[in-house]
Design a protein around this motif. Structure first.
Motif, PDB file in Angstrom:
ATOM      1  N   ASP A   1       0.724  -1.196   0.193  1.00 49.77           N
ATOM      2  CA  ASP A   1      -0.104  -0.024  -0.036  1.00 49.77           C
ATOM      3  C   ASP A   1       0.867   1.313   0.074  1.00 49.77           C
ATOM      4  OD1 ASP A   1      -2.227  -1.504  -0.117  1.00 49.77           O
ATOM      5  OD2 ASP A   1      -2.630  -1.345   2.380  1.00 49.77           O
TER       6      ASP A   1
ATOM      7  N   GLU B   1       0.165   5.622   0.331  1.00 54.98           N
ATOM      8  CA  GLU B   1      -0.507   6.872   0.382  1.00 54.98           C
ATOM      9  C   GLU B   1      -0.030   7.780  -0.352  1.00 54.98           C
ATOM     10  OE1 GLU B   1      -0.980   8.053   4.614  1.00 54.98           O
ATOM     11  OE2 GLU B   1      -1.673   6.053   5.263  1.00 54.98           O
TER      12      GLU B   1
ATOM     13  N   VAL C   1      -5.328   5.685  -0.814  1.00 55.99           N
ATOM     14  CA  VAL C   1      -4.228   4.492  -0.619  1.00 55.99           C
ATOM     15  C   VAL C   1      -4.094   3.704  -1.994  1.00 55.99           C
ATOM     16  CG1 VAL C   1      -3.611   2.359   0.676  1.00 55.99           C
ATOM     17  CG2 VAL C   1      -4.642   4.496   1.879  1.00 55.99           C
TER      18      VAL C   1
END
Length: 212
Positions: A51, A53, A62
């Motif tokens: 992931d 951001e 995300v």
């Protein structure tokens, strides 16, 4: 071993032109690159991601990002070099290593003559590039070569495979290796000289010309 054979009209069309003995080297090289891009889309389906951001112009979100360590792309010299451009177009952040292996035409033994790879491939997802999967001996040797250095999963990308080569992989690849094969076509058989039938001839010669 997992085998994925591409099934697409564009692949069929490009393969027909590629096989034609009258196709010149410059067109042959371009077609190989285009086919590898299509294969690489399938071959990279299970790449590790994490992931990340980010902020778009509208809102935070995300997303997904390729995980570390970076994938390793390994063309098997010399014919595998013709596949490298297509692979790195789709996966430009990959690292590239080189492995020189060839088949002794009289004994069919595999000879390793060059190696430009990290000593430690622990945790790496590796992609082996070699246009022709004929007897399977080179691919078995190359796969174990990477696995001995710690590669966690290995995908072979070939243009054409022979049934004999695929059988060899099933029998000889260490089952502890997460091993996959992606091809454009599985042909009829090998002839007495271990060339794929109907095949496309010697991929290295058609890519780069004959070497005396």
């Amino acid at each position: 071993m997992q085998l994925h054979v591409l099934n697409h009209p564009l692949v069929d069309h490009k393969m027909t032109v590629l096989r034609d003995k009258n196709t010149p080297s410059n067109i042959f090289r371009e077609l190989v690159s285009e086919l590898v891009i299509l294969e690489a889309y399938e071959a990279t389906r299970n790449l590790d991601v994490v992931d990340r951001e980010i902020e778009t112009p509208i809102a935070p979100m995300v997303g997904k990002h390729l995980a570390s360590p970076r994938p390793m792309v390994v063309p098997v010299l010399r014919a595998g070099l013709g596949m490298l451009d297509g692979m790195t177009k789709l996966l430009p952040t990959a690292e590239v290593g080189f492995l020189g292996m060839k088949r002794d035409e009289s004994t069919l033994d595999i000879i390793t003559y060059a190696n430009r790879l990290p000593e430690d491939l622990t945790g790496r997802q590796c992609f082996l590039l070699d246009p022709m999967l004929a007897t399977g001996g080179t691919l078995v040797a190359a796969t174990h070569y990477l696995a001995e250095r710690g590669a966690k999963d290995i995908t072979a990308i070939n243009i054409i495979a022979a049934p004999e080569g695929l059988k060899k992989l099933e029998e000889a690849i260490d089952p502890s290796i997460d091993f996959k094969v992606v091809v454009c076509a599985v042909d009829e058989k090998l002839n007495d000289q271990a060339y794929i039938v109907p095949g496309l001839g010697d991929a290295g010669d058609r890519l780069y010309g004959l070497i005396d």
